[in-house]
Design a protein around this motif. Structure first.
Motif, PDB file in Angstrom:
ATOM      1  N   TYR A   1       0.726  -1.246   0.002  1.00 23.79           N
ATOM      2  CA  TYR A   1      -0.162  -0.034  -0.011  1.00 23.79           C
ATOM      3  C   TYR A   1       1.061   1.312   0.054  1.00 23.79           C
ATOM      4  O   TYR A   1       1.823   1.343   0.971  1.00 23.79           O
ATOM      5  CB  TYR A   1      -0.894   0.054   1.252  1.00 23.79           C
ATOM      6  CG  TYR A   1      -1.786   1.195   1.287  1.00 23.79           C
ATOM      7  CD1 TYR A   1      -2.664   1.504   0.480  1.00 23.79           C
ATOM      8  CD2 TYR A   1      -1.385   2.200   2.019  1.00 23.79           C
ATOM      9  CE1 TYR A   1      -3.495   2.760   0.796  1.00 23.79           C
ATOM     10  CE2 TYR A   1      -2.113   3.280   2.308  1.00 23.79           C
ATOM     11  CZ  TYR A   1      -3.033   3.614   1.619  1.00 23.79           C
ATOM     12  OH  TYR A   1      -3.814   4.824   1.643  1.00 23.79           O
ATOM     13  N   THR A   2       0.411   2.201  -0.537  1.00 22.11           N
ATOM     14  CA  THR A   2       1.360   3.359  -0.796  1.00 22.11           C
ATOM     15  C   THR A   2       0.259   4.586  -0.596  1.00 22.11           C
ATOM     16  O   THR A   2      -0.760   4.676  -1.301  1.00 22.11           O
ATOM     17  CB  THR A   2       1.874   3.624  -2.293  1.00 22.11           C
ATOM     18  OG1 THR A   2       2.656   2.559  -2.720  1.00 22.11           O
ATOM     19  CG2 THR A   2       2.734   4.800  -2.307  1.00 22.11           C
ATOM     20  N   PRO A   3       0.431   5.458   0.240  1.00 24.94           N
ATOM     21  CA  PRO A   3      -0.439   6.515   0.316  1.00 24.94           C
ATOM     22  C   PRO A   3      -0.296   7.622  -0.561  1.00 24.94           C
ATOM     23  O   PRO A   3       1.016   7.692  -1.476  1.00 24.94           O
ATOM     24  CB  PRO A   3       0.006   7.318   1.750  1.00 24.94           C
ATOM     25  CG  PRO A   3       1.499   6.524   2.015  1.00 24.94           C
ATOM     26  CD  PRO A   3       1.836   5.394   1.346  1.00 24.94           C
TER      27      PRO A   3
ATOM     28  N   GLU B   1      -2.546   7.785  -6.217  1.00 22.60           N
ATOM     29  CA  GLU B   1      -3.130   8.738  -7.498  1.00 22.60           C
ATOM     30  C   GLU B   1      -2.079   9.588  -7.869  1.00 22.60           C
ATOM     31  O   GLU B   1      -1.969   9.795  -8.863  1.00 22.60           O
ATOM     32  CB  GLU B   1      -4.384   9.261  -7.142  1.00 22.60           C
ATOM     33  CG  GLU B   1      -5.553   8.131  -6.915  1.00 22.60           C
ATOM     34  CD  GLU B   1      -6.815   8.731  -6.446  1.00 22.60           C
ATOM     35  OE1 GLU B   1      -7.028   9.872  -6.381  1.00 22.60           O
ATOM     36  OE2 GLU B   1      -7.881   8.148  -6.351  1.00 22.60           O
ATOM     37  N   LYS B   2      -1.561  10.366  -6.801  1.00 21.80           N
ATOM     38  CA  LYS B   2      -0.538  11.362  -7.009  1.00 21.80           C
ATOM     39  C   LYS B   2       0.576  10.776  -7.848  1.00 21.80           C
ATOM     40  O   LYS B   2       1.137  11.414  -8.877  1.00 21.80           O
ATOM     41  CB  LYS B   2       0.088  12.210  -5.942  1.00 21.80           C
ATOM     42  CG  LYS B   2       1.114  13.201  -6.109  1.00 21.80           C
ATOM     43  CD  LYS B   2       1.476  13.702  -4.894  1.00 21.80           C
ATOM     44  CE  LYS B   2       2.740  12.863  -4.344  1.00 21.80           C
ATOM     45  NZ  LYS B   2       3.156  13.658  -3.053  1.00 21.80           N
ATOM     46  N   TYR B   3       1.168   9.575  -7.380  1.00 25.70           N
ATOM     47  CA  TYR B   3       2.312   9.026  -8.097  1.00 25.70           C
ATOM     48  C   TYR B   3       1.918   8.604  -9.567  1.00 25.70           C
ATOM     49  O   TYR B   3       2.473   8.636 -10.483  1.00 25.70           O
ATOM     50  CB  TYR B   3       2.894   8.002  -7.326  1.00 25.70           C
ATOM     51  CG  TYR B   3       3.493   8.394  -5.921  1.00 25.70           C
ATOM     52  CD1 TYR B   3       4.448   9.303  -6.112  1.00 25.70           C
ATOM     53  CD2 TYR B   3       2.750   7.922  -5.021  1.00 25.70           C
ATOM     54  CE1 TYR B   3       5.075   9.668  -4.799  1.00 25.70           C
ATOM     55  CE2 TYR B   3       3.489   8.356  -3.818  1.00 25.70           C
ATOM     56  CZ  TYR B   3       4.743   9.127  -3.662  1.00 25.70           C
ATOM     57  OH  TYR B   3       4.830   9.518  -2.442  1.00 25.70           O
TER      58      TYR B   3
END
Length: 103
Positions: free
Chosen positions: A19-21, A24-26
């Motif tokens: 999981y990456t917070p 969507e930005k990345y």
């Protein structure tokens, strides 16, 4: 009897699947980078070394001009020599004037 290998209740996932917070930005940043790369490829060609390739063209053009000049000089010298031979055959030129001046 042999015992079956123990099953891991939580298999290890590769780091890419964790999981990456702000995922969507990345994703949006990666998409913007891909668009910039495609635009650059269209503008400059797909070669990585487009800056180096631009430095070669002036040398190529200069070399072609130099070869053309050398070929022109060779052709001019050859034509001059042939014209001298033709003049001698026809009796024109410096030798012909000296012989005609003598009685």
């Amino acid at each position: 009897m042999s015992t079956p290998p123990p099953t891991d209740p939580e298999p290890q996932l590769p780091e890419a699947f964790h999981y990456t917070p702000d995922e969507e930005k990345y994703v949006l940043q990666a998409d913007a980078l891909r668009h910039r790369q495609l635009r650059s490829a269209l503008l400059y060609g797909s070669s990585r070394y487009w800056r180096r390739r631009q430095q070669v063209w002036p040398a190529v053009i200069g070399g072609l001009i130099l070869v053309a000049l050398i070929c022109g000089v060779i052709a001019l010298v050859g034509a001059f020599g042939r014209q001298q031979e033709v003049n001698e055959e026809r009796g024109w030129g410096a030798n012909a004037q000296e012989t005609s001046a003598r009685p």
